[in-house]
Design a protein around this motif. Structure first.
Motif, PDB file in Angstrom:
ATOM      1  N   ARG A 236      53.301  86.742  35.472  1.00 37.73           N
ATOM      2  CA  ARG A 236      52.441  87.230  34.391  1.00 37.73           C
ATOM      3  C   ARG A 236      51.023  87.507  34.880  1.00 37.73           C
ATOM      4  N   GLY A 237      50.774  87.254  36.153  1.00 38.89           N
ATOM      5  CA  GLY A 237      49.477  87.634  36.691  1.00 38.89           C
ATOM      6  C   GLY A 237      48.666  86.555  37.365  1.00 38.89           C
ATOM      7  N   ASP A 238      49.102  85.290  37.287  1.00 34.61           N
ATOM      8  CA  ASP A 238      48.369  84.210  37.935  1.00 34.61           C
ATOM      9  C   ASP A 238      48.831  84.105  39.387  1.00 34.61           C
ATOM     10  N   VAL A 239      48.102  84.751  40.305  1.00 36.12           N
ATOM     11  CA  VAL A 239      48.543  84.834  41.698  1.00 36.12           C
ATOM     12  C   VAL A 239      48.460  83.492  42.411  1.00 36.12           C
ATOM     13  N   ASN A 240      47.829  82.497  41.809  1.00 36.35           N
ATOM     14  CA  ASN A 240      47.719  81.177  42.423  1.00 36.35           C
ATOM     15  C   ASN A 240      48.767  80.188  41.893  1.00 36.35           C
ATOM     16  N   ALA A 241      49.636  80.651  41.020  1.00 39.75           N
ATOM     17  CA  ALA A 241      50.600  79.745  40.391  1.00 39.75           C
ATOM     18  C   ALA A 241      51.669  79.268  41.368  1.00 39.75           C
ATOM     19  N   MET A 242      52.001  80.082  42.383  1.00 36.90           N
ATOM     20  CA  MET A 242      52.969  79.677  43.402  1.00 36.90           C
ATOM     21  C   MET A 242      52.271  79.617  44.751  1.00 36.90           C
ATOM     22  N   ASN A 243      52.716  78.663  45.601  1.00 37.85           N
ATOM     23  CA  ASN A 243      52.163  78.583  46.943  1.00 37.85           C
ATOM     24  C   ASN A 243      52.888  79.540  47.885  1.00 37.85           C
ATOM     25  N   GLN A 244      52.408  79.643  49.115  1.00 38.21           N
ATOM     26  CA  GLN A 244      52.955  80.634  50.032  1.00 38.21           C
ATOM     27  C   GLN A 244      54.420  80.370  50.376  1.00 38.21           C
ATOM     28  N   GLN A 245      54.793  79.095  50.509  1.00 37.51           N
ATOM     29  CA  GLN A 245      56.195  78.796  50.798  1.00 37.51           C
ATOM     30  C   GLN A 245      57.091  79.264  49.664  1.00 37.51           C
ATOM     31  N   GLN A 246      56.638  79.080  48.428  1.00 35.13           N
ATOM     32  CA  GLN A 246      57.429  79.521  47.285  1.00 35.13           C
ATOM     33  C   GLN A 246      57.505  81.038  47.202  1.00 35.13           C
ATOM     34  N   ILE A 247      56.417  81.710  47.551  1.00 35.04           N
ATOM     35  CA  ILE A 247      56.430  83.179  47.571  1.00 35.04           C
ATOM     36  C   ILE A 247      57.379  83.671  48.657  1.00 35.04           C
ATOM     37  N   ASN A 248      57.314  83.055  49.828  1.00 36.81           N
ATOM     38  CA  ASN A 248      58.263  83.399  50.887  1.00 36.81           C
ATOM     39  C   ASN A 248      59.692  83.186  50.414  1.00 36.81           C
ATOM     40  N   GLY A 249      59.908  82.052  49.739  1.00 35.24           N
ATOM     41  CA  GLY A 249      61.248  81.756  49.250  1.00 35.24           C
ATOM     42  C   GLY A 249      61.726  82.741  48.209  1.00 35.24           C
ATOM     43  N   MET A 250      60.817  83.231  47.360  1.00 31.65           N
ATOM     44  CA  MET A 250      61.182  84.232  46.361  1.00 31.65           C
ATOM     45  C   MET A 250      61.701  85.498  47.031  1.00 31.65           C
ATOM     46  N   ASN A 251      61.003  85.928  48.064  1.00 31.39           N
ATOM     47  CA  ASN A 251      61.435  87.137  48.766  1.00 31.39           C
ATOM     48  C   ASN A 251      62.730  86.918  49.531  1.00 31.39           C
ATOM     49  N   ALA A 252      62.852  85.751  50.166  1.00 30.56           N
ATOM     50  CA  ALA A 252      64.097  85.431  50.858  1.00 30.56           C
ATOM     51  C   ALA A 252      65.257  85.368  49.865  1.00 30.56           C
ATOM     52  N   PHE A 253      65.012  84.816  48.693  1.00 33.37           N
ATOM     53  CA  PHE A 253      66.015  84.707  47.633  1.00 33.37           C
ATOM     54  C   PHE A 253      66.597  86.074  47.314  1.00 33.37           C
ATOM     55  N   ILE A 254      65.732  87.077  47.258  1.00 33.00           N
ATOM     56  CA  ILE A 254      66.174  88.437  46.953  1.00 33.00           C
ATOM     57  C   ILE A 254      66.889  89.061  48.141  1.00 33.00           C
ATOM     58  N   ASN A 255      66.288  88.957  49.317  1.00 31.09           N
ATOM     59  CA  ASN A 255      66.802  89.696  50.462  1.00 31.09           C
ATOM     60  C   ASN A 255      68.045  89.091  51.090  1.00 31.09           C
ATOM     61  N   VAL A 256      68.218  87.782  50.973  1.00 34.41           N
ATOM     62  CA  VAL A 256      69.445  87.156  51.452  1.00 34.41           C
ATOM     63  C   VAL A 256      70.613  87.546  50.551  1.00 34.41           C
ATOM     64  N   GLY A 257      70.350  87.727  49.261  1.00 39.36           N
ATOM     65  CA  GLY A 257      71.403  88.142  48.335  1.00 39.36           C
ATOM     66  C   GLY A 257      71.614  87.211  47.163  1.00 39.36           C
ATOM     67  N   CYS A 258      70.828  86.130  47.043  1.00 40.09           N
ATOM     68  CA  CYS A 258      70.995  85.200  45.921  1.00 40.09           C
ATOM     69  C   CYS A 258      70.828  85.909  44.578  1.00 40.09           C
ATOM     70  N   ALA A 259      69.885  86.866  44.551  1.00 39.20           N
ATOM     71  CA  ALA A 259      69.567  87.547  43.293  1.00 39.20           C
ATOM     72  C   ALA A 259      70.637  88.550  42.875  1.00 39.20           C
ATOM     73  N   GLU A 260      71.649  88.764  43.699  1.00 37.45           N
ATOM     74  CA  GLU A 260      72.757  89.634  43.272  1.00 37.45           C
ATOM     75  C   GLU A 260      73.444  89.055  42.034  1.00 37.45           C
ATOM     76  N   CYS A 261      73.486  87.710  41.947  1.00 40.36           N
ATOM     77  CA  CYS A 261      74.082  87.054  40.778  1.00 40.36           C
ATOM     78  C   CYS A 261      73.038  86.313  39.952  1.00 40.36           C
ATOM     79  N   HIS A 262      72.081  85.683  40.642  1.00 37.72           N
ATOM     80  CA  HIS A 262      71.037  84.919  39.956  1.00 37.72           C
ATOM     81  C   HIS A 262      69.839  85.834  39.714  1.00 37.72           C
ATOM     82  N   SER A 263      69.973  86.673  38.702  1.00 40.55           N
ATOM     83  CA  SER A 263      68.961  87.696  38.426  1.00 40.55           C
ATOM     84  C   SER A 263      68.455  87.566  37.002  1.00 40.55           C
ATOM     85  N   GLY A 264      67.453  88.382  36.677  1.00 43.07           N
ATOM     86  CA  GLY A 264      66.935  88.425  35.323  1.00 43.07           C
ATOM     87  C   GLY A 264      66.058  87.239  34.974  1.00 43.07           C
TER      88      GLY A 264
END
Length: 394
Positions: A236-264
């Motif tokens: 929603r716009g608070d760029v400090n709400a997640m730390n860098q490890q969590q941001i890295n994990g968010m991107n890994a979550f998508i690119n590894v394929g977790c978000a193919e089913c765990h989406s929305g």
């Protein structure tokens, strides 16, 4: 991708437009390359709405919510008057029960301390955020058709609310036949003046019906929400709400394929998939689900509060879950259900290859989906005069 290290960074451009450039560096050769580019991340994973979807035929009122809460905590709804909805969906346990398989009728105690010989067939889903079940990225949602349970056998919280009452293992027991249980519950409620007055106030009608019981419980359950996690605030716009490890994990979550089913918004496609989870040895026979060992993609919302995991509680930690998917991706047939061939497992599950660092980042991101600020209040008493929450005191 087993030996690839993910060095993903995300730059949030605006609320609805995100450009992620993912760099993968091969540990074997040390050369970097642009592996993938994800645009408009909110087409994949999104924050929860700040409103609660409500069906047109069951509007929320404060009186109805209060009635539903009393019914949710009252063992008067069970065959032996010893177990309530709240027994297996308790706020201290994230509105689940912390057990692999719930202990139903005739049980005593709460959560890990509960004892009894009658087990439910599956792990208790949390009530948290079930008000959003079925919601898509676009916000499309019809609460009258929201999928419920591990096998999607119920549509809507109203339909879901009544089915555990009929289950011999969960709430009915053996003293009352299934075909007369609902009538028996209505007769009990009609003998309690406080309930008679409450139903008349809520529905402007003196009659108590099982349908009204379901509507009241569903109305209460729609208030059990947790929609302000660090991830929600970040998106929603608070760029400090997640730390860098969590941001890295968010991107890994998508690119590894977790978000193919765990989406929305709920991190679930609400579809049934075969992933090969082993049978729980406590069960007398194998559980094949509706068909071919398919079970619904669970939401990842607040799951740090609701271990153990999978439809039968076979994995105690998120690390175990990630290791299981890694074994499936590697084709390790020793770690999957003996009734399933590795080739029968959904290809989406067989693609999830991750190294340990990526797993750690993904788990950190999943923890950013937790929001511990939800209603944990417990009624001091209930109209039946029975123990609040059933026999949960050892």
């Amino acid at each position: 991708m087993k030996n690839l290290r993910n060095y993903i960074s995300l730059k949030k451009i605006s609320l609805f437009s995100v450009l992620v450039v993912i760099l993968f560096i091969s540990e074997g050769c040390g050369e970097s390359e642009v592996f993938n580019e994800v645009e408009n991340i909110q087409d994949i994973i999104t924050p929860l709405p700040e409103y609660i979807p409500v069906p047109d035929n069951n509007p929320q009122t404060a009186e109805k919510i209060d009635l539903g809460k009393k019914l949710f905590w009252d063992p008067i709804l069970s065959g032996n008057k010893d177990i309530a909805c709240a027994t297996c969906h308790h706020p201290e346990k994230g509105y689940a029960d912390a057990l692999d398989l719930s202990i139903g009728v005739n049980g005593i105690g709460l959560g890990e301390q509960r004892s009894g010989s009658i087990l439910a067939k599956r792990n208790a889903n949390t009530i948290l955020n079930t008000a959003y079940n079925g919601i898509t990225n676009s916000g499309n949602y019809t609460p009258e058709n929201a999928p419920m349970f591990w096998d999607n056998r119920a549509l809507s919280l109203e339909e879901q609310a009544l089915l555990p009452l009929l289950s011999k293992e969960e709430m009915r027991g053996t003293s009352i036949p299934e075909n007369v249980l609902h009538d028996s519950i209505v007769n009990r409620l009609n003998k309690i003046e406080e309930y008679k007055l409450a139903f008349k106030t809520v529905f402007d009608d003196e009659s108590i019906t099982i349908e009204k019981v379901a509507q009241a419980i569903a109305s209460f359950e729609r208030t059990i929400i947790a929609n302000n996690s660090p991830f929600d605030r970040y998106m929603r716009g608070d760029v400090n709400a997640m730390n860098q490890q969590q941001i890295n994990g968010m991107n890994a979550f998508i690119n590894v394929g977790c978000a193919e089913c765990h989406s929305g918004p709920m991190f679930s496609d609400f579809e049934l998939h075969t992933i090969g989870v082993p049978d729980n040895p406590k069960l007398p026979s194998t559980d094949s689900g509706v068909n071919r060992y398919t079970f619904r993609t669970p939401s990842l919302r607040n799951i740090s509060l609701t271990a153990p995991y999978m439809h039968n509680g076979m994995h105690a930690t998120l690390q175990e879950v990630m290791n299981f998917y890694e074994d499936v991706a590697e084709g390790d047939a020793d770690d999957i259900n003996t009734h399933i061939n590795i080739n029968d497992i959904d290809p989406l599950a067989r693609q999830l290859e991750m190294d340990d660092d990526v797993i750690d980042e993904i788990i950190a991101f999943i923890e950013a989906l937790d929001d511990n600020d939800f209603d944990k209040s417990i009624p001091a008493s209930i109209p039946s005069g029975l123990p609040v929450g059933g026999n949960i005191s050892n």
